[in-house]
Design an enzyme around this catalytic site. Structure first.
Site, mmCIF file in Angstrom:
data_model
loop_
_atom_site.group_PDB
_atom_site.id
_atom_site.type_symbol
_atom_site.label_atom_id
_atom_site.label_comp_id
_atom_site.label_asym_id
_atom_site.label_seq_id
_atom_site.Cartn_x
_atom_site.Cartn_y
_atom_site.Cartn_z
ATOM 1 N N SER A 415 0.830 -1.210 0.000
ATOM 2 C CA SER A 415 0.000 0.000 0.000
ATOM 3 C C SER A 415 0.858 1.251 0.000
ATOM 4 C CB SER A 415 -0.856 0.073 1.263
ATOM 5 O OG SER A 415 -1.821 -0.914 1.256
ATOM 6 N N HIS A 436 -2.829 -3.920 -6.409
ATOM 7 C CA HIS A 436 -3.235 -3.446 -5.086
ATOM 8 C C HIS A 436 -4.728 -3.654 -4.859
ATOM 9 C CE1 HIS A 436 -3.875 0.023 -2.106
ATOM 10 N NE2 HIS A 436 -3.253 -0.935 -1.465
ATOM 11 N N GLU A 448 -6.139 -1.664 -8.041
ATOM 12 C CA GLU A 448 -5.201 -0.767 -8.726
ATOM 13 C C GLU A 448 -4.040 -1.591 -9.289
ATOM 14 O OE1 GLU A 448 -5.755 3.419 -6.307
ATOM 15 O OE2 GLU A 448 -4.606 1.831 -5.346
ATOM 16 N N ASN A 486 -6.102 5.544 -1.894
ATOM 17 C CA ASN A 486 -5.686 5.982 -0.567
ATOM 18 C C ASN A 486 -5.261 7.442 -0.572
ATOM 19 O OD1 ASN A 486 -6.319 3.540 0.493
ATOM 20 N ND2 ASN A 486 -4.229 2.725 0.408
HETATM 21 P P1 NAI Z 1 -0.909 -9.194 7.754
HETATM 22 O O1 NAI Z 1 0.012 -8.808 8.843
HETATM 23 O O2 NAI Z 1 -2.308 -9.509 8.070
HETATM 24 O O3 NAI Z 1 -0.331 -10.468 6.995
HETATM 25 C C1 NAI Z 1 0.979 -10.587 6.583
HETATM 26 C C2 NAI Z 1 1.318 -12.080 6.520
HETATM 27 O O4 NAI Z 1 2.549 -12.241 5.840
HETATM 28 C C3 NAI Z 1 1.483 -12.741 7.876
HETATM 29 O O5 NAI Z 1 0.609 -13.873 7.951
HETATM 30 C C4 NAI Z 1 2.936 -13.172 7.922
HETATM 31 O O6 NAI Z 1 3.146 -14.388 8.607
HETATM 32 C C5 NAI Z 1 3.252 -13.299 6.463
HETATM 33 N N1 NAI Z 1 4.675 -13.162 6.146
HETATM 34 C C6 NAI Z 1 5.516 -12.193 6.562
HETATM 35 N N2 NAI Z 1 6.744 -12.403 6.022
HETATM 36 C C7 NAI Z 1 6.653 -13.497 5.257
HETATM 37 C C8 NAI Z 1 7.572 -14.200 4.420
HETATM 38 N N3 NAI Z 1 8.822 -13.792 4.272
HETATM 39 N N4 NAI Z 1 7.112 -15.284 3.765
HETATM 40 C C9 NAI Z 1 5.862 -15.704 3.878
HETATM 41 N N5 NAI Z 1 4.934 -15.061 4.641
HETATM 42 C C10 NAI Z 1 5.343 -13.984 5.320
HETATM 43 O O7 NAI Z 1 -0.789 -8.042 6.665
HETATM 44 P P2 NAI Z 1 -1.878 -7.486 5.641
HETATM 45 O O8 NAI Z 1 -2.714 -6.484 6.299
HETATM 46 O O9 NAI Z 1 -2.500 -8.632 4.964
HETATM 47 O O10 NAI Z 1 -0.961 -6.715 4.600
HETATM 48 C C11 NAI Z 1 -0.159 -7.400 3.670
HETATM 49 C C12 NAI Z 1 0.255 -6.433 2.566
HETATM 50 O O11 NAI Z 1 -0.925 -5.928 1.934
HETATM 51 C C13 NAI Z 1 1.029 -5.215 3.014
HETATM 52 O O12 NAI Z 1 1.957 -4.908 2.039
HETATM 53 C C14 NAI Z 1 -0.043 -4.122 3.102
HETATM 54 O O13 NAI Z 1 0.496 -2.836 2.868
HETATM 55 C C15 NAI Z 1 -0.935 -4.508 1.943
HETATM 56 N N6 NAI Z 1 -2.313 -4.056 2.048
HETATM 57 C C16 NAI Z 1 -3.015 -4.107 3.214
HETATM 58 C C17 NAI Z 1 -4.335 -3.679 3.265
HETATM 59 C C18 NAI Z 1 -5.120 -3.776 4.537
HETATM 60 O O14 NAI Z 1 -6.208 -3.176 4.613
HETATM 61 N N7 NAI Z 1 -4.673 -4.516 5.531
HETATM 62 C C19 NAI Z 1 -5.012 -3.148 2.075
HETATM 63 C C20 NAI Z 1 -4.213 -3.208 0.874
HETATM 64 C C21 NAI Z 1 -2.914 -3.618 0.883
#
Ligand code: NAI
Length: 649
Positions: A415, A436, A448, A486
């Site tokens: 993001s 995205h 996006e 955003n």
């Molecule tokens: P989250 O914290 O819920 O999930 C991240 C997951 O990635 C965790 O389960 C973790 O164990 C895993 N992980 C971390 N390092 C890893 C690796 N090296 N190999 C495999 N798995 C790994 O995070 P979330 O909220 O899902 O965000 C993920 C991405 O999506 C970020 O880049 C965020 O900016 C983006 N994003 C988030 C939004 C939101 O509303 N939460 C909306 C749009 C994009």
């Protein structure tokens, strides 16, 4: 008899088969020329009546997509609106009155005017296969089903089911259409012609509603109408969306005949077509078509998606891709981290398939937990959705690039990081793009597609093609803080929180913006996104230059992070914000809070983050739910400025 859009043949039993085959188009639409030609076919048939008539489609795409929506954009007067409605109304009445039995054989989509044509037939058969869908979606365009739908659907399916269809625009598959009596039979494709011939020559009386349904569609109409109105008012305000209210009135008071409503009445065609809502919703329809086309520039046909990160986003992205037919492998650091995502997927599928366990199972079978990441080597698209940490993402992509197929699309869901900063860890940085998604993935149609300065344009096109394949709307954006969605939401939420700092209650603020037409107030949105995330995003967007709102900082410090912690600006119970009664908003409050959003959208166009104003409008509507009846932020801004100029001139 052969004509431009319709082909008429008679078989040895003197059954006439009329095939609809709109010239120069993949789909059948009831344009004015096609309707006139249909009228001529009816004249030819009345000169020499057949034993029976079956109407069907010669197109693979479906039965009939509806009226030609292009024609709506050319309506410039009340008389033109009446003429357009009158044409279909008269011709379908004529069809309903022919002396020989008639049948519509419905395979694939049967929308709007197409369903109204079917309703004017004595019988209807729907082909039971996945693409078959029957709907009257006019309400979504801010108009009414004026070609007989409001009269005949309640007569055939009963008023509650009919109003439900007309007021939501939602479609039914063949079996559900059969269940509510909208079609006489749902049959498999291989027997469809035979079934049509048997039914249309059977002499069976047309289906009649049970007595209690006839009461509801007769003497008790007022009661049904009052109840429907109460339901609509909870979802749409009459000043924003007049069409659903008009549908109820036209059915209840005018026998479903829109032409019978006197001009000057709120339900009149004049009022409906004059309201900016219909124009803006038609505009939104075409914006959506444009986004769909952006996904068609590539013949990329991905089948296998590998998602890394099974958290909030990655888990739901993987679930969505499997729902849309992809083979999906889902990787995280351990099986335990993947399990909750699979459980959420099961809940989603159970809801989507209304508990049909076989379909839930089949879909779940396409979603494989893959802690070791074996799927990378087979994937056509690899999506990374791990923690928002530049170094971790760079390390991951360097490894992914080594294992992925050379032609696979590599994408990050980041993001706030710059695609180019992640890409420089790759041997070939041009391979990386952003894809995205928005949270919740299953709800928001927009995705996006981020074109980084180093991204290969062909990969961007392929990424857009993939997005379309999973039935989302791709919006190409440049790599810039917040991309489009955003970047416009940030300043809007910030302004709302400044109002909280100034002492206004969150309820007052939220109510003012809902009244403007937003799906959710901005303070509730901050609670939903998470206060910590909103604070971090605000810093990233402003470069930390402006002071964050005090109300935000103090709550984050106190661990009040919004919905996820049970307390933010509101207390949350059972997934709902607990709100007090809102006080009257000070004059101009909604305008003040919406203004930064409008200006940010304009900046995104000026700086080239999105290619033009229409795409910015489309992105903001489909990515945030921005009041569709206003036609998008920049369209609204333009209209507002035009009105101000007209007033001062
Ligand atoms: P989250 O914290 O819920 O999930 C991240 C997951 O990635 C965790 O389960 C973790 O164990 C895993 N992980 C971390 N390092 C890893 C690796 N090296 N190999 C495999 N798995 C790994 O995070 P979330 O909220 O899902 O965000 C993920 C991405 O999506 C970020 O880049 C965020 O900016 C983006 N994003 C988030 C939004 C939101 O509303 N939460 C909306 C749009 C994009």
């Amino acid at each position: 008899m052969t004509d431009t859009h319709w082909r008429l043949t008679r078989d040895e039993d003197d059954v006439a088969w009329l095939d609809f085959d709109t010239a120069d188009s993949a789909t059948n639409t009831l344009s004015t020329p096609a309707l006139h030609e249909f009228d001529r076919v009816l004249s030819a048939l009345s000169a020499q009546p057949p034993r029976a008539l079956v109407i069907r489609s010669a197109k693979r795409a479906g039965f009939i997509a509806g009226a030609d929506i292009e024609e709506f954009t050319r309506i410039d007067s009340a008389a033109a609106a009446r003429a357009l409605v009158g044409r279909g109304w008269d011709i379908f009445n004529r069809l309903a009155q022919v002396p020989y039995p008639t049948l519509a054989l419905i395979r694939g989509h049967c929308m709007g005017g197409g369903l109204e044509l079917s309703l004017a037939c004595r019988y209807r058969i729907a082909v039971d296969e996945p693409g078959t869908r029957l709907a009257l979606p006019e309400v979504m365009l801010g108009i009414v089903p004026g070609w007989g739908g409001m009269k005949r659907l309640p007569e055939v399916a009963g008023p509650s089911a009919a109003l439900d269809m007309m007021l939501t625009g939602k479609g039914l598959d063949a079996r559900r259409a059969r269940r509510i009596g909208l079609v006489d039979a749902a049959v498999p494709p291989r027997v469809m012609d035979k079934a049509a011939r048997t039914l249309v020559t059977s002499g069976a009386p047309p289906r009649r509603l049970p007595w209690w349904q006839r009461l509801l569609n007769g003497p008790l109409k007022t009661l049904v109408a009052a109840q429907a109105r109460r339901q609509v008012i909870r979802k749409a305000r009459p000043e924003h969306y007049p069409a659903p209210y008009a549908i109820i009135d036209i059915w209840a008071k005018h026998g479903g005949n829109a032409l019978a409503v006197p001009a000057g009445d709120a339900a009149s065609l004049e009022a409906i077509f004059r309201s900016p809502t219909a124009k803006n919703l038609v505009r939104v329809f075409f914006l959506q078509e444009r986004l769909k086309r952006l996904g068609k520039d590539s013949d990329f046909a991905p089948r296998h998606v590998h998602v890394v990160g099974a958290g909030v986003m990655g888990g739901d992205i993987a679930a969505w891709c499997a729902l849309r037919g992809m083979q999906v492998t889902l990787q995280d650091q351990s099986v335990e981290r993947i399990a909750p995502a699979i459980a959420r997927a099961q809940t989603l599928y159970t809801k989507k398939f209304r508990g049909d366990r076989t379909r839930v199972r089949f879909t779940l079978d396409r979603l494989l937990p893959d802690p070791e990441g074996h799927g990378v080597a087979r994937a056509d698209v690899v999506i990374e959705a791990i923690f928002e940490d530049l170094e971790v993402k760079r390390t991951l992509f360097a490894a992914l690039e080594r294992r992925a197929k050379p032609e696979a699309v590599l994408a990050t869901n980041t993001s706030s990081l710059r695609v180019e900063d992640i890409a420089s860890a790759l041997k070939d940085p041009s391979r990386l793009v952003g894809i995205h998604f928005f949270n919740p993935v299953a709800m928001l149609p927009l995705v996006e597609v981020v074109d980084g300065p180093q991204s290969d344009p062909e990969q961007v096109r392929r990424a857009a093609g993939f997005v379309r394949r999973i039935d989302k709307l791709p919006l190409p954006v440049k790599s810039a803080p917040g991309f489009l969605v955003n970047a416009v939401l940030g300043p809007y939420m910030l302004e709302a929180l400044r109002c909280v700092d100034e002492g206004l209650a969150p309820e007052t603020i939220d109510q003012a913006l809902v009244a403007f037409g937003m799906p959710m107030g901005p303070v509730e949105l901050v609670d939903t996104v998470g206060l910590d995330i909103a604070l971090a995003a605000g810093k990233a967007l402003t470069g930390g230059e402006s002071e964050p709102p005090r109300a935000l900082v103090s709550r984050v410090q106190a661990g009040k992070l919004g919905r996820k912690s049970g307390q933010g600006f509101y207390a949350w119970k059972d997934g709902k914000a607990q709100k007090a009664k809102a006080a009257e908003a000070p004059a101009g409050l909604a305008d003040r809070i919406i203004e930064p959003l409008l200006q940010a959208a304009a900046r995104c166009v000026d700086s080239g983050v999105v290619a033009d104003a229409d795409l910015a409008d489309a992105g903001v509507i489909f990515g945030t739910g921005f009041a569709p009846f206003r036609g998008g932020p920049l369209h609204y801004l333009q209209q507002r400025d035009d009105a101000a100029h007209a007033q001062s001139a």
